[in-house]
Design an enzyme around this catalytic site. Structure first.
Site, PDB file in Angstrom:
ATOM      1  N   ARG A   1      -1.590  -2.398   2.246  1.00 52.82           N
ATOM      2  CA  ARG A   1      -1.124  -3.758   1.955  1.00 52.82           C
ATOM      3  C   ARG A   1       0.361  -3.741   1.649  1.00 52.82           C
ATOM      4  O   ARG A   1       0.833  -2.834   0.964  1.00 52.82           O
ATOM      5  CB  ARG A   1      -1.829  -4.338   0.722  1.00 52.82           C
TER       6      ARG A   1
ATOM      7  N   ASP B   1       7.755   0.122   4.987  1.00 53.00           N
ATOM      8  CA  ASP B   1       8.043   1.548   5.131  1.00 53.00           C
ATOM      9  C   ASP B   1       9.537   1.847   5.131  1.00 53.00           C
ATOM     10  O   ASP B   1      10.008   2.724   5.872  1.00 53.00           O
ATOM     11  CB  ASP B   1       7.360   2.118   6.399  1.00 53.00           C
TER      12      ASP B   1
ATOM     13  N   ASP C   1      10.836   0.268  -0.944  1.00 56.78           N
ATOM     14  CA  ASP C   1      11.488  -0.959  -1.383  1.00 56.78           C
ATOM     15  C   ASP C   1      10.707  -2.135  -0.808  1.00 56.78           C
ATOM     16  O   ASP C   1       9.556  -1.967  -0.390  1.00 56.78           O
ATOM     17  CB  ASP C   1      12.987  -0.954  -1.024  1.00 56.78           C
TER      18      ASP C   1
ATOM     19  N   GLY D   1      10.795  -3.675   1.933  1.00 58.12           N
ATOM     20  CA  GLY D   1      10.553  -3.718   3.375  1.00 58.12           C
ATOM     21  C   GLY D   1       9.262  -3.012   3.749  1.00 58.12           C
ATOM     22  O   GLY D   1       8.509  -2.551   2.888  1.00 58.12           O
TER      23      GLY D   1
ATOM     24  N   ASN E   1       5.748   6.074  -1.477  1.00 56.83           N
ATOM     25  CA  ASN E   1       4.872   5.818  -0.329  1.00 56.83           C
ATOM     26  C   ASN E   1       4.841   7.037   0.588  1.00 56.83           C
ATOM     27  O   ASN E   1       5.822   7.760   0.699  1.00 56.83           O
ATOM     28  CB  ASN E   1       5.385   4.598   0.452  1.00 56.83           C
TER      29      ASN E   1
ATOM     30  N   HIS F   1       3.968   8.076   4.636  1.00 57.04           N
ATOM     31  CA  HIS F   1       3.835   7.413   5.940  1.00 57.04           C
ATOM     32  C   HIS F   1       3.657   8.471   7.032  1.00 57.04           C
ATOM     33  O   HIS F   1       4.381   9.469   7.049  1.00 57.04           O
ATOM     34  CB  HIS F   1       5.078   6.564   6.225  1.00 57.04           C
TER      35      HIS F   1
ATOM     36  N   ARG G   1      -1.778 -14.660  -1.339  1.00 53.95           N
ATOM     37  CA  ARG G   1      -1.243 -13.304  -1.451  1.00 53.95           C
ATOM     38  C   ARG G   1      -0.459 -13.130  -2.754  1.00 53.95           C
ATOM     39  O   ARG G   1      -0.530 -12.091  -3.411  1.00 53.95           O
ATOM     40  CB  ARG G   1      -0.336 -13.038  -0.236  1.00 53.95           C
TER      41      ARG G   1
HETATM   42  C1  GRF Z   1      -2.227   8.521   5.676  1.00 48.65           C
HETATM   43  O1  GRF Z   1      -1.786   9.105   6.876  1.00 48.65           O
HETATM   44  C2  GRF Z   1      -1.282   7.442   5.238  1.00 48.65           C
HETATM   45  O2  GRF Z   1       0.059   7.753   5.377  1.00 48.65           O
HETATM   46  C3  GRF Z   1      -1.683   6.371   6.209  1.00 48.65           C
HETATM   47  O3  GRF Z   1      -3.093   6.392   6.164  1.00 48.65           O
HETATM   48  C4  GRF Z   1      -3.496   7.705   5.892  1.00 48.65           C
HETATM   49  C5  GRF Z   1      -4.359   7.689   4.665  1.00 48.65           C
HETATM   50  O4  GRF Z   1      -5.304   8.672   4.703  1.00 48.65           O
HETATM   51  N1  GRF Z   1      -1.065   5.133   5.966  1.00 48.65           N
HETATM   52  P1  GRF Z   1      -6.259   8.961   3.475  1.00 48.65           P
HETATM   53  O5  GRF Z   1      -6.868   7.649   3.021  1.00 48.65           O
HETATM   54  O6  GRF Z   1      -5.431   9.618   2.391  1.00 48.65           O
HETATM   55  O7  GRF Z   1      -7.288   9.895   4.022  1.00 48.65           O
END
Ligand code: GRF
Length: 188
Positions: A90, A144, A140, A142, A106, A108, A64
């Protein structure tokens, strides 16, 4: 403002950024789109949009750390102002985060700090919350975690499946991502 976008999947959030740039709504330069594996739709749609793409294939590296160092070097080569993890599935190392300190954005599909991790939508449903949503934040080291920039709530409706809920969350997520990037670009 120059950005590099990292994707693992279909890249629909990325598509909203591409569309906003093409439509003149978002004033930034997508320097490249990178992925952790070959053959994703996210890469295909990027090529179709005429963007530079690259793959740092997770499975091609013995460790990794080596993958992470290669990814860091590749992203650094574009000298981005912001690196966007848009469905990039990842975990990156503290070294990657340090290289892009305060620049790694990011998205989420849950209202952090609730339901971090790869199954934010499923976990929110399983818990039984009635409202979930999406978060855009500076990442950061962690999972999310990191300073939250923007959030939008999405109600869980009776009869929702993980898929139907995720699709509705992604509508809000796309809007949040484009608006956040627009604000960052305006301030840059
Ligand atoms: C999004 O909801 C993202 O936050 C999550 O996976 C989804 C990605 O969707 N981790 P896409 O590849 O942009 O369609």
């Amino acid at each position: 403002m120059r950005i590099v976008v990292l994707v693992s999947g279909t890249g629909s959030n990325l598509q909203s950024v591409i569309d906003a740039v093409k439509g003149g709504e978002l004033d930034l330069d997508i320097a490249a789109v990178g992925a952790d594996r070959e053959g994703t739709y996210g890469l295909e749609r990027s090529s179709e949009a005429g963007l530079e793409t690259f793959v740092v294939n997770f499975n091609s590296f013995p460790t990794r750390d080596e993958w992470d160092a290669a990814l860091t070097a590749r992203v650094e080569s574009y000298a981005p102002d912001v690196v966007v993890s848009s469905g990039f599935m990842r975990i990156v190392s503290a070294d990657f985060i340090a290289a892009f300190d305060g620049k790694y954005l990011n998205t989420h599909p849950a209202l952090l700090p609730a339901f971090p991790g790869a199954h934010g939508v499923r976990d929110a449903m399983a818990y039984g919350v009635k409202v979930t949503g999406c978060t855009v934040h500076w990442a950061d080291a962690g999972v999310d975690t990191g300073p939250i920039i923007a959030q939008e709530a999405v109600a869980i409706e009776p009869g929702d499946t993980e898929e139907s809920l995720h699709e509705r969350i992604k509508i809000a997520e796309r809007r949040l991502l484009v608006n956040t990037l627009a604000a960052l670009a305006a301030a840059s």
